[in-house]
Design an enzyme around this catalytic site. Structure first.
Site, PDB file in Angstrom:
ATOM      1  N   GLU A  20      69.784  41.047   5.896  1.00  0.00           N
ATOM      2  CA  GLU A  20      68.593  41.524   6.615  1.00  0.00           C
ATOM      3  C   GLU A  20      68.676  40.938   8.018  1.00  0.00           C
ATOM      4  OE1 GLU A  20      65.344  40.618   3.900  1.00  0.00           O
ATOM      5  OE2 GLU A  20      66.403  41.663   2.291  1.00  0.00           O
ATOM      6  N   HIS A  71      67.753  36.341   3.729  1.00  0.00           N
ATOM      7  CA  HIS A  71      68.625  37.301   3.061  1.00  0.00           C
ATOM      8  C   HIS A  71      69.661  37.720   4.108  1.00  0.00           C
ATOM      9  CE1 HIS A  71      65.129  38.123   0.138  1.00  0.00           C
ATOM     10  NE2 HIS A  71      66.015  37.326  -0.423  1.00  0.00           N
ATOM     11  N   HIS A  90      62.210  39.385   7.285  1.00  0.00           N
ATOM     12  CA  HIS A  90      63.034  40.160   6.333  1.00  0.00           C
ATOM     13  C   HIS A  90      63.145  41.607   6.793  1.00  0.00           C
ATOM     14  CE1 HIS A  90      63.111  37.250   2.863  1.00  0.00           C
ATOM     15  NE2 HIS A  90      62.233  36.687   3.669  1.00  0.00           N
ATOM     16  N   GLU A 140      58.275  41.815   6.951  1.00  0.00           N
ATOM     17  CA  GLU A 140      59.335  42.817   6.774  1.00  0.00           C
ATOM     18  C   GLU A 140      59.338  43.676   8.030  1.00  0.00           C
ATOM     19  OE1 GLU A 140      61.244  43.122   4.026  1.00  0.00           O
ATOM     20  OE2 GLU A 140      60.175  41.896   2.541  1.00  0.00           O
TER      21      GLU A 140
HETATM   22 ZN   LIG Z   1      64.460  39.865   2.298  1.00  0.00          ZN
END
Ligand SMILES: [Zn+2]
Ligand SMILES: *[C@@H]1O[C@H](CO)[C@@H](O)[C@H](O)[C@H]1NC(C)=O
Length: 413
Positions: A99, A96, A202, A290
């Site tokens: 990110e 992404h 992420h 994350e």
């Molecule tokens: Zn992501």
């Protein structure tokens, strides 16, 4: 006063002139003061490969929609020659594009490994025994379209065709979103290198998320979608979370994740995600980490993110060495390619490489393992896996008798 860069140049020059070898002792430092855009990233990777030719190599796995290369830096002792049995590992950042923390952390990791090789024992061991491939940015177009300080936005999340790359992989239960994108194809082809372990990075939360991301039930929030390797995946996710000062507490960013880990689908359903694809279509085990509540935080916070994630990252790479591994060959010494390795009670097959190697990640315990290859009777053995380095089990198939034999190091009483 001289600008800092001139001072550095002078120090360098003096140390070369006065003492020759002294210059090698001055350790380069990792610059965490700013983000690297596409050109900066490219320049940094190329400089590293140039300065550490025996340890690092840059290649690309394809091109983004807007024509940016998907650069990988590969780091390993004698980088051009992988040893038999040396497992391949990868990290993927910035899928992404907005990110941004993981992208930087991967650039810092590359520098950390190279600057500390031969000085730090853990780093040296990892680089000596592991073929490490780092893709800092899977979505360089998205990154260029996103902006610093955007904590919760979506500008730059998708690729340049507006597709979310983490919904774009073929999925076992539900249709993924959109035609398969060049960035996705690049990863699918890259997986043919036969990685053993991987993580993709992420932002927007603080948790280690493991397969499956999708479930048969579909968009039912809170449904735990268990993969056959649930025990291994939990162990992998815990490894990351436990070495992080706050992730394992599980109460960051307004969320509640016991132990700082979660099954993907239990958190929320993702159809077309990358981690499930890795597990289902290759020998690679991948989790999704994350790393920051804010997706694209100010650069002044980058050093703290590196400090918080460094040990997790190193511990996680070490996990590529757990379980059982070995080489499957014939009595005349030929590699048996595509042999199948099955563990009783775990419905997931690992296949041997083009050199007959296999790596089967497992948590500590006793297992029954079956090796099969076409044209031969399957051979079965029981084995104890400890928390240490992988137990080596080699298999030799006899083309005359069509029977296989398992060899292992003699166990100590
Ligand atoms: Zn992501
Ligand atoms: C397994 O095979 C590899 C490659 O031939 C060899 O280096 C290793 O020593 C063998 N290990 C055992 C336990 O037989």
């Amino acid at each position: 006063m001289l600008p800092l860069s001139d001072v550095n140049a002078l120090v360098c020059l003096l140390s070369v002139l006065c003492c020759g070898v002294r210059s090698a002792v001055i350790s380069p430092t990792i610059d965490t003061s700013r983000y690297h855009n596409y050109n900066d990233m490219k320049a940094l990777l190329e400089t590293l490969a140039y300065n550490y030719q025996n340890l690092a190599k840059v290649y690309d796995i394809g091109t983004s929609v807007e024509g940016r290369k998907l650069y990988v830096i590969q780091i390993s002792k004698n980088v051009n020659q992988r040893d038999l049995g040396e497992p391949r590992f990868k990290f993927v950042g910035n899928m992404h594009g907005n990110e941004a923390v993981g992208r930087e952390l991967i650039l810092y990791l590359a520098q950390y490994l190279l600057y500390n090789y031969g000085k730090d024992t853990l780093v040296t061991n990892l680089v000596d025994t592991t073929d490490i491939h780092l893709l800092p940015s899977m979505n360089p177009d998205g990154f260029e379209a996103s902006f610093v300080g955007d904590c919760d936005g979506i500008q730059g999340r998708a690729n340049a065709n507006g597709l979310d790359l983490n919904r774009n992989f073929p999925d076992q239960f539900h249709p993924s979103t959109g035609a398969i994108q060049p960035e996705t194809t690049a990863i699918m082809n890259w997986l043919k290198l036969n990685f053993v372990l991987s993580a993709n990075f992420h932002g927007g939360a603080l948790v280690a998320n493991y397969p499956y991301d999708d479930s048969k039930q579909g968009y039912t929030q809170g449904f735990y979608s268990r993969s056959p390797d649930d025990a291994v995946f939990k162990e992998l996710a815990r490894t990351y979370a436990n070495a992080h000062p706050t992730m394992h507490l599980g109460n960051s960013c307004g969320d509640n994740f016991p132990g700082g880990i979660t099954n993907g689908a239990q958190w929320y359903e993702v159809a077309g995600g990358m981690q499930d694809y890795n597990y289902l279509h290759s020998n690679t085990f991948e989790i999704t980490v994350e790393q920051s509540c804010c997706k694209y935080p100010p650069a002044t916070e980058l050093n703290q993110y590196w400090q918080d994630n460094k040990n997790s990252i190193l511990d996680y790479i070490s996990k590529v060495h757990i379980g059982i591994k070995g080489v499957i060959s014939t009595t005349s010494g030929q590699a048996v390619i595509g042999a199948e390795v099955r563990v009783t009670g775990i419905d997931h097959v690992i296949t041997s490489s083009d050199k007959g190697e296999y790596w089967r990640l497992l948590t500590p315990g006793w297992y029954t393992v079956t090796f099969s290859a076409s044209g031969y009777a399957p051979v079965q053995t029981s084995v104890q896996v400890t928390s240490g380095p992988a137990t080596v089990l080699n298999v030799t198939f006899n083309p005359t008798t069509r029977v296989g034999t398992v060899t292992r190091l003699r166990s100590r009483g």
